[in-house]
Design a protein around this motif. Sequence first.
Motif, PDB file in Angstrom:
ATOM      1  N   ASP A 305     -36.778  57.953  -8.507  1.00 10.40           N
ATOM      2  CA  ASP A 305     -36.338  57.250  -7.293  1.00 10.40           C
ATOM      3  C   ASP A 305     -37.117  57.693  -6.064  1.00 10.40           C
ATOM      4  O   ASP A 305     -36.568  57.809  -4.961  1.00 10.40           O
ATOM      5  CB  ASP A 305     -34.833  57.451  -7.051  1.00 10.40           C
ATOM      6  CG  ASP A 305     -33.977  56.762  -8.109  1.00 10.40           C
ATOM      7  OD1 ASP A 305     -34.371  55.673  -8.555  1.00 10.40           O
ATOM      8  OD2 ASP A 305     -32.945  57.336  -8.494  1.00 10.40           O
ATOM      9  N   LEU A 306     -38.405  57.960  -6.253  1.00 14.14           N
ATOM     10  CA  LEU A 306     -39.289  58.294  -5.146  1.00 14.14           C
ATOM     11  C   LEU A 306     -40.045  57.037  -4.717  1.00 14.14           C
ATOM     12  O   LEU A 306     -40.695  56.381  -5.545  1.00 14.14           O
ATOM     13  CB  LEU A 306     -40.293  59.379  -5.558  1.00 14.14           C
ATOM     14  CG  LEU A 306     -39.739  60.776  -5.819  1.00 14.14           C
ATOM     15  CD1 LEU A 306     -40.829  61.663  -6.426  1.00 14.14           C
ATOM     16  CD2 LEU A 306     -39.219  61.402  -4.534  1.00 14.14           C
ATOM     17  N   ARG A 307     -39.966  56.701  -3.447  1.00 14.16           N
ATOM     18  CA  ARG A 307     -40.712  55.540  -2.950  1.00 14.16           C
ATOM     19  C   ARG A 307     -42.188  55.874  -2.859  1.00 14.16           C
ATOM     20  O   ARG A 307     -42.580  57.006  -2.563  1.00 14.16           O
ATOM     21  CB  ARG A 307     -40.190  55.125  -1.576  1.00 14.16           C
ATOM     22  CG  ARG A 307     -38.783  54.574  -1.589  1.00 14.16           C
ATOM     23  CD  ARG A 307     -38.350  54.184  -0.190  1.00 14.16           C
ATOM     24  NE  ARG A 307     -39.238  53.180   0.386  1.00 14.16           N
ATOM     25  CZ  ARG A 307     -39.189  52.789   1.655  1.00 14.16           C
ATOM     26  NH1 ARG A 307     -38.321  53.348   2.495  1.00 14.16           N
ATOM     27  NH2 ARG A 307     -40.008  51.867   2.107  1.00 14.16           N
ATOM     28  N   TYR A 308     -43.027  54.868  -3.098  1.00 13.82           N
ATOM     29  CA  TYR A 308     -44.472  55.031  -2.951  1.00 13.82           C
ATOM     30  C   TYR A 308     -45.056  53.750  -2.384  1.00 13.82           C
ATOM     31  O   TYR A 308     -44.441  52.669  -2.464  1.00 13.82           O
ATOM     32  CB  TYR A 308     -45.131  55.384  -4.288  1.00 13.82           C
ATOM     33  CG  TYR A 308     -44.939  54.355  -5.380  1.00 13.82           C
ATOM     34  CD1 TYR A 308     -45.819  53.276  -5.509  1.00 13.82           C
ATOM     35  CD2 TYR A 308     -43.878  54.442  -6.270  1.00 13.82           C
ATOM     36  CE1 TYR A 308     -45.639  52.324  -6.496  1.00 13.82           C
ATOM     37  CE2 TYR A 308     -43.692  53.491  -7.264  1.00 13.82           C
ATOM     38  CZ  TYR A 308     -44.586  52.432  -7.374  1.00 13.82           C
ATOM     39  OH  TYR A 308     -44.398  51.488  -8.350  1.00 13.82           O
ATOM     40  N   ILE A 309     -46.219  53.865  -1.798  1.00 11.50           N
ATOM     41  CA  ILE A 309     -46.904  52.707  -1.236  1.00 11.50           C
ATOM     42  C   ILE A 309     -47.786  52.098  -2.330  1.00 11.50           C
ATOM     43  O   ILE A 309     -48.590  52.820  -2.935  1.00 11.50           O
ATOM     44  CB  ILE A 309     -47.753  53.110  -0.020  1.00 11.50           C
ATOM     45  CG1 ILE A 309     -46.868  53.738   1.065  1.00 11.50           C
ATOM     46  CG2 ILE A 309     -48.492  51.903   0.545  1.00 11.50           C
ATOM     47  CD1 ILE A 309     -47.651  54.292   2.250  1.00 11.50           C
ATOM     48  N   PRO A 310     -47.681  50.804  -2.601  1.00 14.04           N
ATOM     49  CA  PRO A 310     -48.537  50.190  -3.630  1.00 14.04           C
ATOM     50  C   PRO A 310     -50.014  50.459  -3.342  1.00 14.04           C
ATOM     51  O   PRO A 310     -50.464  50.301  -2.202  1.00 14.04           O
ATOM     52  CB  PRO A 310     -48.214  48.701  -3.522  1.00 14.04           C
ATOM     53  CG  PRO A 310     -46.867  48.643  -2.889  1.00 14.04           C
ATOM     54  CD  PRO A 310     -46.787  49.821  -1.970  1.00 14.04           C
ATOM     55  N   SER A 311     -50.763  50.859  -4.361  1.00 19.74           N
ATOM     56  CA  SER A 311     -52.146  51.281  -4.165  1.00 19.74           C
ATOM     57  C   SER A 311     -53.056  50.667  -5.219  1.00 19.74           C
ATOM     58  O   SER A 311     -52.664  50.533  -6.384  1.00 19.74           O
ATOM     59  CB  SER A 311     -52.246  52.807  -4.243  1.00 19.74           C
ATOM     60  OG  SER A 311     -53.597  53.238  -4.202  1.00 19.74           O
ATOM     61  N   VAL A 312     -54.269  50.315  -4.805  1.00 21.64           N
ATOM     62  CA  VAL A 312     -55.314  49.918  -5.749  1.00 21.64           C
ATOM     63  C   VAL A 312     -56.496  50.883  -5.672  1.00 21.64           C
ATOM     64  O   VAL A 312     -57.561  50.613  -6.212  1.00 21.64           O
ATOM     65  CB  VAL A 312     -55.803  48.475  -5.492  1.00 21.64           C
ATOM     66  CG1 VAL A 312     -54.724  47.465  -5.845  1.00 21.64           C
ATOM     67  CG2 VAL A 312     -56.269  48.294  -4.046  1.00 21.64           C
ATOM     68  N   GLY A 313     -56.306  52.005  -4.987  1.00 22.66           N
ATOM     69  CA  GLY A 313     -57.355  53.015  -4.896  1.00 22.66           C
ATOM     70  C   GLY A 313     -57.199  54.063  -5.978  1.00 22.66           C
ATOM     71  O   GLY A 313     -56.519  53.861  -6.991  1.00 22.66           O
ATOM     72  N   ASN A 314     -57.842  55.202  -5.773  1.00 26.75           N
ATOM     73  CA  ASN A 314     -57.704  56.318  -6.729  1.00 26.75           C
ATOM     74  C   ASN A 314     -56.780  57.388  -6.156  1.00 26.75           C
ATOM     75  O   ASN A 314     -57.010  58.580  -6.302  1.00 26.75           O
ATOM     76  CB  ASN A 314     -59.071  56.897  -7.097  1.00 26.75           C
ATOM     77  CG  ASN A 314     -59.777  57.547  -5.924  1.00 26.75           C
ATOM     78  OD1 ASN A 314     -59.471  57.245  -4.762  1.00 26.75           O
ATOM     79  ND2 ASN A 314     -60.714  58.430  -6.213  1.00 26.75           N
ATOM     80  N   PHE A 315     -55.698  56.923  -5.519  1.00 23.49           N
ATOM     81  CA  PHE A 315     -54.722  57.812  -4.897  1.00 23.49           C
ATOM     82  C   PHE A 315     -53.422  57.045  -4.719  1.00 23.49           C
ATOM     83  O   PHE A 315     -53.398  55.808  -4.788  1.00 23.49           O
ATOM     84  CB  PHE A 315     -55.233  58.316  -3.544  1.00 23.49           C
ATOM     85  CG  PHE A 315     -55.657  57.210  -2.613  1.00 23.49           C
ATOM     86  CD1 PHE A 315     -54.749  56.615  -1.740  1.00 23.49           C
ATOM     87  CD2 PHE A 315     -56.969  56.738  -2.604  1.00 23.49           C
ATOM     88  CE1 PHE A 315     -55.128  55.587  -0.891  1.00 23.49           C
ATOM     89  CE2 PHE A 315     -57.362  55.707  -1.761  1.00 23.49           C
ATOM     90  CZ  PHE A 315     -56.434  55.138  -0.902  1.00 23.49           C
ATOM     91  N   LEU A 316     -52.346  57.802  -4.486  1.00 26.42           N
ATOM     92  CA  LEU A 316     -51.030  57.207  -4.293  1.00 26.42           C
ATOM     93  C   LEU A 316     -50.304  57.972  -3.205  1.00 26.42           C
ATOM     94  O   LEU A 316     -50.278  59.208  -3.225  1.00 26.42           O
ATOM     95  CB  LEU A 316     -50.225  57.273  -5.597  1.00 26.42           C
ATOM     96  CG  LEU A 316     -48.868  56.557  -5.599  1.00 26.42           C
ATOM     97  CD1 LEU A 316     -49.066  55.040  -5.539  1.00 26.42           C
ATOM     98  CD2 LEU A 316     -48.071  56.939  -6.850  1.00 26.42           C
TER      99      LEU A 316
END
Length: 372
Positions: A305-316
């Motif tokens: 249940d940790l929020r994250y920002i959607p990413s298309v890079g090599n990081f989150l």
Amino acid sequence: MSCDYRALANAGVQKISPYEPGKPIETLERELGISNSIKLASNENPLGPSPLALKAITGMLPELALYPDGGGFALREAIAAKLRVSADIVTLGNGSNDVLELIARAYLAPGFSAVFSEHAFAVYPLAVMATGATPRIAKANAANHAMPYGHDLNALREAIDATTRLVFIANPNNPTGTWLTRQALTAFLDSVPEDVLVVLDEAYSEYVGHDDYPDAIAWLQQYPNLIVTRTFSKIYGLAGLRIGFALSHPQVADMLNRVRQPFNTNMLAQAAAIASLEDADHILRSVALNDEGLAFLTQACTERDLRYIPSVGNFLCIEVGDGAKVYQDLLREGVIVRPIASYGLPQYLRVSIGTAKDNQRFIKALDKVQGR
């Protein structure tokens, strides 16, 4: 001392806060007296350079007493062939960071302005303020947007005024990992005055597999005010050699080369970059490893249940609460990530995608410091 030498510096430089890179492993281990640390802080390729690049570097070692090719002829030709453009639109830099500085130096001065988004790459304000120009910061997307904290192109367009000479756009954006679609970017470019240069920073473009992600290089003839920047530091694994480039209208490239320092790219970097362009298999392996690692981290966040920002890079970017505290706690576990309070996101940590082993170690350490 009676003289304040800081006061003698140009006014823009006096306002700059120095860039803070990811903490080196050696520094952490020296400070805490630990060993076997890992670094997931600077978006480096965990596979390292291509074997072809390492071979090319070794082959150039006997030539180190000589100056490199100041114009980087062979590398510019190789980039042009790879990307199907003319070599006269290629400008080489000591990393794409150097290219961003060249663009600012060539086109900005006191009385002019440059536009960029909140939560965008930290080098943009540094490059702008060093010239004495005015940074104009556009509001980013809201937290509940499909691309939270990403670029709001309408806000960027509204920030452009008669003084604006440059707009910086990162696609994907660092540190958020958010991205802009082909349709959105073309609509933006159509709306921008011809005398405003749009710098499209594509440092992470090779990692993106979305169908609606644009091939901006194909737009260079249609939009003569477009500059596309790329780097060999990320997917090519050559961060330690510092090599990058810009693609632009020939007149813009001419201006950039007038302010580019002699021999700004070294012979090892040039040789390694040429070899890297020839190793398609290394790129495929790097993308596959990144896709697997990104999927692992996003799944781990969902399970916790940790929020994250959607990413298309090599990081989150992962929301952890008190980012500064969790960062320090992770350091004591021998895991280096990136706090991004300086980007206006103090509740997040940016985590580079590493090997499967390193990704698992990060999650295990995060569970420990957060009491799971």
